[in-house]
Design an enzyme around this catalytic site. Sequence first.
Site, PDB file in Angstrom:
ATOM      1  N   ALA A  66      10.120 -33.093 -42.194  1.00  0.00           N
ATOM      2  CA  ALA A  66       9.624 -31.728 -42.320  1.00  0.00           C
ATOM      3  C   ALA A  66      10.829 -30.796 -42.274  1.00  0.00           C
ATOM      4  O   ALA A  66      11.863 -31.131 -41.676  1.00  0.00           O
ATOM      5  CB  ALA A  66       8.663 -31.416 -41.183  1.00  0.00           C
ATOM      6  N   GLY A 111       8.654 -36.834 -41.311  1.00  0.00           N
ATOM      7  CA  GLY A 111       7.586 -36.662 -42.299  1.00  0.00           C
ATOM      8  C   GLY A 111       7.850 -37.426 -43.585  1.00  0.00           C
ATOM      9  O   GLY A 111       6.916 -37.773 -44.311  1.00  0.00           O
ATOM     10  N   GLU A 114       6.712 -40.902 -42.962  1.00  0.00           N
ATOM     11  CA  GLU A 114       5.240 -40.856 -42.933  1.00  0.00           C
ATOM     12  C   GLU A 114       4.667 -40.728 -44.346  1.00  0.00           C
ATOM     13  O   GLU A 114       3.665 -41.360 -44.679  1.00  0.00           O
ATOM     14  CB  GLU A 114       4.783 -39.691 -42.042  1.00  0.00           C
ATOM     15  CG  GLU A 114       5.148 -39.928 -40.585  1.00  0.00           C
ATOM     16  CD  GLU A 114       5.000 -38.684 -39.711  1.00  0.00           C
ATOM     17  OE1 GLU A 114       5.558 -37.640 -40.085  1.00  0.00           O
ATOM     18  OE2 GLU A 114       4.335 -38.762 -38.677  1.00  0.00           O
ATOM     19  N   GLU A 134      11.651 -37.773 -34.474  1.00  0.00           N
ATOM     20  CA  GLU A 134      11.077 -36.524 -33.946  1.00  0.00           C
ATOM     21  C   GLU A 134      11.329 -36.312 -32.457  1.00  0.00           C
ATOM     22  O   GLU A 134      11.506 -35.174 -32.009  1.00  0.00           O
ATOM     23  CB  GLU A 134       9.562 -36.479 -34.198  1.00  0.00           C
ATOM     24  CG  GLU A 134       9.183 -36.198 -35.650  1.00  0.00           C
ATOM     25  CD  GLU A 134       9.014 -37.457 -36.486  1.00  0.00           C
ATOM     26  OE1 GLU A 134       9.565 -38.510 -36.089  1.00  0.00           O
ATOM     27  OE2 GLU A 134       8.342 -37.401 -37.516  1.00  0.00           O
TER      28      GLU A 134
END
Length: 260
Positions: A66, A111, A114, A134
């Site tokens: 992200a 992300g 993911e 993270e």
Amino acid sequence: MEYANLLVSFSEGIATVTINRPKSLNALNPATMRELSAVFEDIASRKDVGVVLLTGAGEKAFVAGADISEMRKFTTLEAFEFGLFGQGVLERIERLPQPVIGVVNGYALGGGCELAMACDILIAADTAKFGQPEVGLGIIPGYGGTQRLPRLVGRNLAKELVLIGEMITAQRAYEIGLVNRVVPLAGLMDAAREMAAKILSKGPIAVRTAKMAMNRGLDLDLSNACALEANVFAVGFSTDDRVEGMTAFLEKRKPVFTGK
Ligand code: DAK
């Protein structure tokens, strides 16, 4: 349709979606997530697309996570909305009728890892790196990393990746079952297109329904999952494709599928 953060092309049954923010290593900001949602909604209804390749621009990153510079400013409500919307985008990819091949050309972090896990099959460059870093930012994975990763590689390996937060090589990702294949970076797109062509040569309805049965079945107990399979299997007998596939086999020729 024009996208500010994506490159999208269509050729010979293959849609190629490239996340195109190389200056920030293709990090996912809200605008990119909205565009991903739109492009996958469009692809879902396109009859001329049988396989999707999802990759990142440049040679360094698939997606480095992200976008931290934008995420840093989030209020709690914005974080909630960004998380929920993003989870919906990943679910849309997972549930897309057509198979999605994740073509991991570099860093797949946070992300990005993911997003890769929402794809059906992953081909990685030998230079790619995977990780869920993270916890180093004081947050936890928010796009299913704590859920899809243990389902893919098992509880302990997932905990190692999420709790320690270190990156692993593409080769290690292959060894733990996170990726399907590792190839030299220079041959990555060719390997992905070759795999896509093999899928495109098969019965398109069979391919789509097999994907659906596997994904939905994983959310069920085995007995109900097998009942789902029996139903999907039976529906296949209503298609022209299964007549063609079986007839072609018996006539010792290649099938010509129509997707009907
Ligand atoms: N966001 C924003 N910019 C990024 C970025 C990122 N994730 N990753 C890299 N960049 C930018 C760098 O800031 C740098 O920008 P400039 O300084 O040139 O302006 C440029 O990309 C090149 O990066 P580096 O200079 O750092 O390149 P290096 O080769 O030195 O290092 C690296 C590459 C990938 C190891 C490093 O950039 C790195 O560690 N990047 C961050 C990786 C990371 O921590 N990723 C996880 C992000 S957290 C949620 C749902 C989901 C998420 C969160 C919440 N909800 C439910 C609310 C997901 C969270 C994440 O993904």
